[in-house]
Scaffold this active site. Structure first.
Site, short mmCIF file in Angstrom:
data_model
loop_
_atom_site.label_atom_id
_atom_site.label_comp_id
_atom_site.label_asym_id
_atom_site.label_seq_id
_atom_site.Cartn_x
_atom_site.Cartn_y
_atom_site.Cartn_z
N SER B 38 0.89 -1.24 0.11
CA SER B 38 -0.03 -0.05 -0.18
C SER B 38 0.99 1.28 0.14
CB SER B 38 -0.86 -0.04 1.33
OG SER B 38 -2.03 0.90 0.95
N ASN B 41 1.62 4.82 -5.05
CA ASN B 41 2.67 4.80 -6.31
C ASN B 41 2.36 6.07 -7.23
OD1 ASN B 41 0.12 3.70 -6.61
ND2 ASN B 41 0.62 1.90 -7.53
N CYS B 42 1.18 6.72 -7.26
CA CYS B 42 0.98 7.97 -7.85
C CYS B 42 1.89 9.04 -7.34
CB CYS B 42 -0.54 8.05 -7.75
SG CYS B 42 -1.50 7.00 -8.48
N THR B 272 -13.01 -14.41 -11.70
CA THR B 272 -12.54 -14.89 -13.06
C THR B 272 -13.25 -16.23 -13.61
OG1 THR B 272 -11.16 -16.32 -12.10
CG2 THR B 272 -10.12 -14.14 -12.43
N ALA B 279 -9.86 -11.37 -9.60
CA ALA B 279 -8.70 -10.38 -10.18
C ALA B 279 -9.31 -9.09 -10.07
CB ALA B 279 -8.37 -10.71 -11.52
N TYR B 425 -21.60 29.42 -7.70
CA TYR B 425 -20.89 30.56 -8.57
C TYR B 425 -20.72 31.66 -7.44
CZ TYR B 425 -20.55 34.81 -10.57
OH TYR B 425 -20.00 36.19 -11.01
#
Lengths: 550, 550
Positions: B38, B41-42, B272, B279, B425
């Site tokens: 964990s 990675n980004c 699967t 998966a 807005y």
């Protein structure tokens, strides 16, 4: 086709421009009482504060442009004094020449807007008491704040009151806000307005709640403001911003039907009871998109859309107004608060069934620098999960989440849909599980029974049925502050220490934001306890405990 | 219930945490080949660049926390070498002890992800050629950039290539990107990638398009990179980021069915062909939410959701994956590009019918300081107006608009709905007519026939049918640059000067962004001309003309 439009700001200007695009032949006359059509009324507070440095910037569609580009017959300083529906004419008072003339119409669009409400307080007529509706008002306030002015009193803590407060502070003034309600932003839910209140106080704004003005009195160089509580404030000037009233008298006098609160009644094509007369913008009443109730909500976006729809219908197009959703955003120094749909307050008022959850996510991944925490409140139907409203307060990314939820409401989405929506993600922009997904997870978990929750406002301790309050944060967090009466068992050790919990009481678990509390609830429920998570956690509790002593 | 999860990053970690929340009794084993489950990675490129200063920040859910809080049996440096579906076991190679053991499962979740594709280029095996998949890769790159490194070559201009380029520039390196396609961000439409390309060039990134690497060769202190064009680049190191391949060999070897491009095939519950084997994440193929085609799109958000769905299904909950929408965002210095749904390129590839519009709104009201312009491209079904995709590039407010459109696609909304949506807005956040509304207005106008448009890519002059190109901007704007062959008649004078227009030719009007061109088109059509507006205007044309000479 001859179209006369009364009022040339948001709704009126949109109607005029749309009408011209639909017809080159139409004669389109825009009668604007003030000196400028289509000025940027939402920018006025920022002109007062100097953020918008040039007054010219506020003239977004100058008369010359409307005349040349759109061939609109724009007449400023032209006040309509009477509508004669039988003869399809209006009486126009030219404020410069003083003369009045008659103008005929095939179709009339009333876009007179709403005017700030001036309460009948002694002294209210003083020139030192201002409002902020048009450029002239902004000019006066800009000038008043330039001089040796030190102190201002703002009456009313709605959007305009808050924006003016921020901008007068920017001008170096000391600002006191006097608000009748027990919170700022009265249409909002109190706990969601409190972080903004705290932030305004932090920036030196003096906020007096549950308070009102009994009298104004002019002094040699300013005003004294006599409060209900007995206190007297000194001010160089005061700003009254306690709401607006539709300027519908002209229409009502002509037999155009208005609602109880004064707004003109229209159908979804913005047609009044006279098929040749339309009304658009703040002068209208509208239906609430969520509750379908009749409401009056002055907002620029809806005004523009209504103007467009009226022009469409005049030229045979059946676009329809879908109702107002109350999407709104307000900035206060570094913070932002935004909402869409109904607040809990309004849901209660409408006697609608709802559930709510609170989350406190960061605007983007916590491991990327600059992440800031927001509080997001989601209101939804406990039967089918339909989203009813949302409020969000924080520093960054607040408007984004409310816009996303505004679309979700528009689309009739449920909290289950929010679990599945795929938003764009990179660590500086959001989360792989965006706050929107998280709100969906939590709300769906509540509806599925996976995550029973309780709310702070039901936690008032009573001798009977008092739950066991379980703080599952770390010992350090607990020591730094906790809800009175809570027992600390950190989540990491909870499984081993369930023996310390009472078996005959409901357990209410909480953590900082709700995530560990949820986990604790799951652990306890699966072990046979009656357990619930305190939605919003310690952070929501402490938000409600802000120090108002100053 | 004993659940074994192969891979402990996005999808695997989500599945594990969700499974624990659903069952306190389940035995949950997470087998992670690397040293950390964990990790973020980004965030890796930003750690390389120093934006994320502390490596520890990337360890978002450390092993200790997963073990203590979630009671997960997390085993790092544990590689699964075989799946025995008949006996419901996996062989686990403990990379530290070197021993292999057998672990049984009731349910198996494969979350092995995708690995960077290494093209069979001579010299590719050099240790100076890096990729960026895990913390170890990031560490190596971080270190390589620290030393006396001056130059880097990045092969592939996708998300990771661009993010790494930015971050190596931040580290003071000279960066060359080599990209086989004729644009950066190959899945995007070229004209929407070009502003980012120009911006990268402005920051000194050398971008070589239509180019590839023929060979790498190690030198004493670095690498030489031999390009297809014949040129040779010197570099301290190279980064290969030309895409990823699902790590599905393990699954395929066990008879788990995979698609043509290697991704594991699953149903909407992520099961699967073996009902005991799931998966999730980048190892899977998915269906495109819009086209329903089978695709492989590695994204963190979908991976997380799929993990959750697999765990749900294991415990008898019928949540279902709805397909991947390709919502993505990438930053490049001050700019942002984001997309959702299908690009024009992918629509063409799928032979789907579409129309498109371009607008260039500012992120917030132009009269409020700091407004920046963005380009928004909306793709939609010409029959029913359903939104098919959107791309946006600019400085601020880009991710917000794409998130809003992502929800609109998810909800099955049309361009007509976008006309009506009510977003929040205030002038520092948006527009009373938000870019989302504007895109809806323009697209709906096209579908209703109010605003015929033509596109730049159909404008190639031919001897026959060549349209009359009419520039309706001011004389000053025209003089500063215009599309070759255009005639200038400013909008304001067009009504008087229609005599100058040919009556036997189609007139294509354009302005800077499209609004005046639209108005001109309306004027001309109502006067009987065959006229169309050039969507995207001069700005889109000039975006496509960026100087690649440097």
């Amino acid at each position: 086709m001859k179209i006369v439009i009364i009022g040339g700001v948001a709704g009126g200007a949109s109607a005029a421009a749309r009408a011209r695009r639909l017809s080159e032949e139409a004669e389109i006359i825009v009668l604007e009482r003030g000196p400028h059509p289509s000025f940027a009324n939402c920018g006025l507070p920022y002109y007062v504060g100097g953020e918008i440095a040039s007054r010219d910037k506020l003239l977004v569609a100058p008369v010359a442009m409307l005349r040349q580009r759109h061939r609109l017959d724009v007449r400023v300083r032209s006040e309509v004094t009477q509508i004669d529906r039988d003869n399809q004419t209006v009486s126009v008072h030219d404020l410069d020449s003083g003369k009045t003339y008659i103008e005929s119409y095939d179709k009339l669009i009333i876009a007179t807007g709403a005017s700030p409400f001036r309460p009948p307080i002694p002294g209210i007529e003083s020139s030192r008491i201002m409002e902020l509706r048009d450029l002239g008002d902004a000019d006066r306030m800009h000038e008043a704040a330039t001089a040796r002015a030190k102190q201002a009193v703002i009456v009313g803590a709605g959007f305009i009151g808050i924006e003016v407060a921020e901008n007068l502070v920017r001008r170096g003034m000391h600002v006191t806000i006097v608000e009748l309600a027990d919170q700022i932003l009265p249409p909002w839910d109190r706990e969601m307005a409190m972080p903004i209140e705290a932030h305004l106080r932090k920036h030196g704004v003096d906020i007096r709640l549950n308070e009102s003005v009994q009298a104004f009195e002019e002094t040699e160089h300013g005003l004294t403001v006599q409060l209900q509580s007995g206190e007297t404030l000194s001010a160089d000037f005061a700003v009254v911003s306690i709401g607006v009233r539709p300027e519908s008298q002209l229409a009502a006098d002509a037999g155009i039907k208005c609602g109880e609160r004064g707004g003109i009644r229209t159908n979804a094509q913005m047609q009044t009871n006279d098929p040749n007369v339309y009304a658009v913008g703040d002068v209208c009443q509208v239906s609430c998109f969520v509750s379908k109730a009749t409401v009056q909500i002055p907002l620029a976006g809806p005004a523009n859309r209504q103007g467009r729809i009226a022009a469409d219908h005049i030229f045979g197009r059946m676009s329809a107004y879908r109702g107002t959703q109350s999407s709104a955003v307000v900035g206060a120094f570094e913070m932002t608060a935004a909402m869409t749909g109904l607040s809990e307050k309004l849901l209660n008022r409408a006697a609608l069934n709802y559930e709510k959850v609170y989350i406190h996510p960061s605007d983007h991944a916590g491991y990327y620098p600059g992440a800031t925490q927001m509080t997001l409140k989601l209101l939804f139907d406990p039967q089918d999960g339909a989203i009813l409203g949302a409020q969000c307060v924080g520093t960054n990314g607040v408007d984004k989440r409310i816009d996303v939820l505004a679309i979700a409401i528009q689309a009739g989405m449920t909290v289950y849909d929010l679990e599945e929506v795929e938003l764009c993600y990179a660590p500086q922009y959001g989360h792989a599980k965006d706050p929107i997904n998280m709100a969906g997870f939590v709300a769906s978990g509540v509806l599925r029974g996976d995550q029973p929750i309780v709310h702070l406002d039901t936690l008032h301790p009573s001798t009977r049925d008092e739950p066991f309050l379980l703080d599952v944060r770390t010992e350090q967090e607990f020591a730094a502050g906790h809800i009175p009466g809570a027992t600390n068992i950190p989540l990491e050790t909870l499984r081993e220490r369930t023996g310390e919990l009472p078996v005959d009481k409901k357990i209410v678990a909480y953590c900082q934001v709700g995530q560990r509390g949820y986990m604790a609830t799951r652990i306890l429920i699966q072990r046979g306890y009656e357990a619930a998570n305190l939605s919003g956690g310690y952070r929501l509790w402490s938000n409600s405990m802000i120090d108002r002593a100053d």
